[in-house]
Scaffold this motif. Structure first.
Motif, PDB file in Angstrom:
ATOM      1  N   ILE A  49       0.812  -1.221   0.000  1.00 51.15           N
ATOM      2  CA  ILE A  49       0.000   0.000   0.000  1.00 51.15           C
ATOM      3  C   ILE A  49       0.847   1.274   0.000  1.00 51.15           C
ATOM      4  CG2 ILE A  49      -1.701   1.317   1.326  1.00 51.15           C
ATOM      5  CD1 ILE A  49      -2.892  -1.315   2.229  1.00 51.15           C
ATOM      6  N   LEU A  50       1.934   1.300   0.773  1.00 49.76           N
ATOM      7  CA  LEU A  50       2.713   2.536   0.918  1.00 49.76           C
ATOM      8  C   LEU A  50       3.246   3.066  -0.409  1.00 49.76           C
ATOM      9  CD1 LEU A  50       4.632   2.047   4.289  1.00 49.76           C
ATOM     10  CD2 LEU A  50       2.745   3.600   3.774  1.00 49.76           C
ATOM     11  N   PRO A  51       3.801   2.229  -1.297  1.00 47.53           N
ATOM     12  CA  PRO A  51       4.250   2.792  -2.591  1.00 47.53           C
ATOM     13  C   PRO A  51       3.118   3.423  -3.397  1.00 47.53           C
ATOM     14  CG  PRO A  51       5.271   0.674  -2.219  1.00 47.53           C
ATOM     15  CD  PRO A  51       4.237   0.833  -1.149  1.00 47.53           C
ATOM     16  N   LEU A  52       1.918   2.771  -3.351  1.00 57.14           N
ATOM     17  CA  LEU A  52       0.776   3.378  -4.049  1.00 57.14           C
ATOM     18  C   LEU A  52       0.412   4.735  -3.447  1.00 57.14           C
ATOM     19  CD1 LEU A  52      -1.586   0.305  -4.593  1.00 57.14           C
ATOM     20  CD2 LEU A  52      -0.286   1.557  -6.332  1.00 57.14           C
ATOM     21  N   ALA A  53       0.440   4.799  -2.102  1.00 57.83           N
ATOM     22  CA  ALA A  53       0.127   6.075  -1.446  1.00 57.83           C
ATOM     23  C   ALA A  53       1.139   7.142  -1.815  1.00 57.83           C
ATOM     24  CB  ALA A  53       0.076   5.863   0.070  1.00 57.83           C
ATOM     25  N   LEU A  54       2.418   6.763  -1.866  1.00 56.58           N
ATOM     26  CA  LEU A  54       3.462   7.727  -2.226  1.00 56.58           C
ATOM     27  C   LEU A  54       3.296   8.198  -3.674  1.00 56.58           C
ATOM     28  CD1 LEU A  54       6.579   6.111  -0.494  1.00 56.58           C
ATOM     29  CD2 LEU A  54       5.330   8.175   0.195  1.00 56.58           C
ATOM     30  N   ILE A  55       2.925   7.281  -4.568  1.00 56.16           N
ATOM     31  CA  ILE A  55       2.728   7.656  -5.974  1.00 56.16           C
ATOM     32  C   ILE A  55       1.631   8.700  -6.099  1.00 56.16           C
ATOM     33  CG2 ILE A  55       1.895   6.812  -8.210  1.00 56.16           C
ATOM     34  CD1 ILE A  55       3.408   4.198  -7.621  1.00 56.16           C
ATOM     35  N   TRP A  56       0.470   8.454  -5.451  1.00 54.72           N
ATOM     36  CA  TRP A  56      -0.639   9.393  -5.590  1.00 54.72           C
ATOM     37  C   TRP A  56      -0.428  10.669  -4.791  1.00 54.72           C
ATOM     38  CZ3 TRP A  56      -3.605   9.291  -9.502  1.00 54.72           C
ATOM     39  CH2 TRP A  56      -3.784   8.096 -10.186  1.00 54.72           C
ATOM     40  N   LEU A  57       0.369  10.608  -3.736  1.00 53.82           N
ATOM     41  CA  LEU A  57       0.757  11.844  -3.052  1.00 53.82           C
ATOM     42  C   LEU A  57       1.610  12.721  -3.974  1.00 53.82           C
ATOM     43  CD1 LEU A  57       0.856  13.568  -0.489  1.00 53.82           C
ATOM     44  CD2 LEU A  57       2.866  12.251   0.230  1.00 53.82           C
ATOM     45  N   ALA A  58       2.523  12.058  -4.722  1.00 53.32           N
ATOM     46  CA  ALA A  58       3.336  12.812  -5.683  1.00 53.32           C
ATOM     47  C   ALA A  58       2.471  13.398  -6.804  1.00 53.32           C
ATOM     48  CB  ALA A  58       4.422  11.906  -6.257  1.00 53.32           C
ATOM     49  N   VAL A  59       1.465  12.615  -7.251  1.00 52.60           N
ATOM     50  CA  VAL A  59       0.560  13.125  -8.294  1.00 52.60           C
ATOM     51  C   VAL A  59      -0.206  14.346  -7.801  1.00 52.60           C
ATOM     52  CG1 VAL A  59      -1.527  12.593  -9.606  1.00 52.60           C
ATOM     53  CG2 VAL A  59       0.335  10.927  -9.488  1.00 52.60           C
ATOM     54  N   LYS A  60      -0.717  14.272  -6.572  1.00 46.16           N
ATOM     55  CA  LYS A  60      -1.465  15.399  -6.012  1.00 46.16           C
ATOM     56  C   LYS A  60      -0.579  16.632  -5.864  1.00 46.16           C
ATOM     57  CE  LYS A  60      -4.421  16.676  -2.132  1.00 46.16           C
ATOM     58  NZ  LYS A  60      -5.032  16.231  -0.849  1.00 46.16           N
ATOM     59  N   THR A  61       0.654  16.411  -5.414  1.00 49.17           N
ATOM     60  CA  THR A  61       1.584  17.535  -5.268  1.00 49.17           C
ATOM     61  C   THR A  61       1.906  18.165  -6.631  1.00 49.17           C
ATOM     62  OG1 THR A  61       2.556  16.462  -3.329  1.00 49.17           O
ATOM     63  CG2 THR A  61       3.837  18.216  -4.379  1.00 49.17           C
ATOM     64  N   ALA A  62       2.108  17.309  -7.641  1.00 50.08           N
ATOM     65  CA  ALA A  62       2.407  17.830  -8.977  1.00 50.08           C
ATOM     66  C   ALA A  62       1.225  18.623  -9.532  1.00 50.08           C
ATOM     67  CB  ALA A  62       2.762  16.675  -9.914  1.00 50.08           C
ATOM     68  N   ARG A  63      -0.013  18.163  -9.265  1.00 53.22           N
ATOM     69  CA  ARG A  63      -1.186  18.922  -9.701  1.00 53.22           C
ATOM     70  C   ARG A  63      -1.225  20.292  -9.039  1.00 53.22           C
ATOM     71  NH1 ARG A  63      -6.147  14.633  -9.119  1.00 53.22           N
ATOM     72  NH2 ARG A  63      -5.678  13.288 -10.910  1.00 53.22           N
ATOM     73  N   ALA A  64      -0.962  20.299  -7.719  1.00 53.58           N
ATOM     74  CA  ALA A  64      -0.993  21.580  -7.006  1.00 53.58           C
ATOM     75  C   ALA A  64       0.064  22.532  -7.546  1.00 53.58           C
ATOM     76  CB  ALA A  64      -0.783  21.331  -5.510  1.00 53.58           C
ATOM     77  N   ILE A  65       1.238  22.005  -7.849  1.00 51.16           N
ATOM     78  CA  ILE A  65       2.301  22.855  -8.408  1.00 51.16           C
ATOM     79  C   ILE A  65       1.896  23.399  -9.766  1.00 51.16           C
ATOM     80  CG2 ILE A  65       4.667  22.817  -9.286  1.00 51.16           C
ATOM     81  CD1 ILE A  65       5.346  20.839  -7.064  1.00 51.16           C
ATOM     82  N   ALA A  66       1.253  22.555 -10.599  1.00 47.29           N
ATOM     83  CA  ALA A  66       0.802  23.005 -11.915  1.00 47.29           C
ATOM     84  C   ALA A  66      -0.230  24.115 -11.793  1.00 47.29           C
ATOM     85  CB  ALA A  66       0.234  21.827 -12.705  1.00 47.29           C
ATOM     86  N   VAL A  67      -1.156  23.967 -10.825  1.00 44.34           N
ATOM     87  CA  VAL A  67      -2.170  25.005 -10.624  1.00 44.34           C
ATOM     88  C   VAL A  67      -1.522  26.307 -10.179  1.00 44.34           C
ATOM     89  CG1 VAL A  67      -4.137  25.681  -9.205  1.00 44.34           C
ATOM     90  CG2 VAL A  67      -4.033  23.381 -10.162  1.00 44.34           C
ATOM     91  N   LEU A  68      -0.588  26.216  -9.220  1.00 44.72           N
ATOM     92  CA  LEU A  68       0.086  27.421  -8.733  1.00 44.72           C
ATOM     93  C   LEU A  68       0.894  28.086  -9.843  1.00 44.72           C
ATOM     94  CD1 LEU A  68       1.271  26.217  -5.219  1.00 44.72           C
ATOM     95  CD2 LEU A  68      -0.561  27.835  -5.727  1.00 44.72           C
TER      96      LEU A  68
END
Length: 310
Positions: A58-77
């Protein structure tokens, strides 16, 4: 939809999401491959071992989607920063004018009767060959030469004047810029246009823009009565701006700022003179177009504050 909302919607289908799905799929494939190919144990696995296995899945999947969410936030900013930068550039270009040309777009016309340090057409008349006069004598000789040698102002038709009074919408509004330059060749028009530009600029400094005003239109007959000299209740419909916030802002500026008060009175006087001079030559359609210009809106706003409409 705002820019941020559009970006948030598109982010569901962008490459960041696709990358996250791909990495998640690869990880699940590796986990499944591990379960299929791993050798069987000698005994049942303990609770700690099961917890470690579940966490490892589970942890690698959580880390992957945490990175995706962070990248989305950076793109929006990043997109928000770009949008803000473009808005600041646009405001820097149009600040204080809101449709009025920046100072460089309004070249100074030659005004008859005022000495010019470097005249182009009267240098031969201003500097006699011999003997060379003293500076004061040169200045006294130059001014009469400008009065007699300056070319007559170029006639400006009503449509050109109306377009100039509305000011260009920006550097790409070539027709309005050409009309403005042509109108500035007449010294009377130049006084009105410069006074109007000063008023519009000072009002824009208080976030009060002529494009935001929606005056109640007055009939051409009312404008003609004003040009004929009528004042007070007879021309009350010219005070068709009823925006309370705009009236309060302009009134406060007149009361507390002596420079603006003098500029406003100067503008009202010259615009009044221009109406008396040109309005009788205009038809109803041209008068209606004149009433929609930014200069006319400033006149209606300040005229109502000054009480010239009753």
């Amino acid at each position: 939809m705002s820019l941020i909302a559009r970006i948030a919607t598109l982010a569901q289908r962008d490459t960041i999401t696709a990358t996250g799905l791909a990495l998640g799929g690869i990880w699940l494939f590796l986990v499944a491959l591990f379960w299929l190919l791993a050798p069987a144990g000698d005994g049942p696995a303990g609770g700690v071992a099961r917890l470690a296995v579940i966490a490892g899945m589970i942890l690698p999947l959580a880390l992957i989607w945490l990175a995706v969410k962070t990248a989305r936030a950076i793109a929006v900013l990043r997109a928000e920063a770009e949008d803000l930068r473009s808005r600041l550039i646009q405001l820097r270009d149009m600040t204080g004018t809101r449709g009025a040309p920046p100072p460089r777009a309004m070249p100074e016309p030659e005004v008859i009767g005022e000495p010019d340090p470097q005249p182009r057409t009267v240098v031969p008349a201003a500097v006699p060959p011999t003997p060379r006069p003293a500076p004061r004598a040169m200045a006294s000789n130059r001014q009469p030469a400008m009065r007699t040698d300056d070319p007559a102002p170029v006639p400006v038709d009503s449509d050109t004047l109306i377009q100039a009074l509305n000011f260009p919408d920006g550097p790409d509004d070539t027709l309005a810029i050409a009309a403005l330059r042509r109108a500035l060749q007449d010294s009377d028009h130049a006084r009105v246009l410069r006074a109007a530009q000063d008023v519009v600029t000072l009002l824009a400094g208080q976030d009060l823009y002529m494009d935001d005003l929606s005056p109640v239109p007055a009939s051409p007959a009312v404008w003609r009565r004003f040009a004929d000299g009528s004042r007070g209740d007879a021309v009350a419909r010219l005070g068709g701006i009823h925006d309370a916030a705009a009236l309060d802002t302009a009134t406060a500026l007149v009361q507390r700022d002596e420079i603006f008060r003098d500029t406003a009175h100067h503008f009202l006087r010259h615009f009044d003179t221009m109406l008396t001079r040109h309005l009788p030559q205009m038809d109803d359609a041209q008068i209606a177009a004149l009433a929609e210009t930014r200069t006319a809106r400033a006149f209606m706003l300040l005229g109502r504050i000054a009480g010239i409409f009753g």
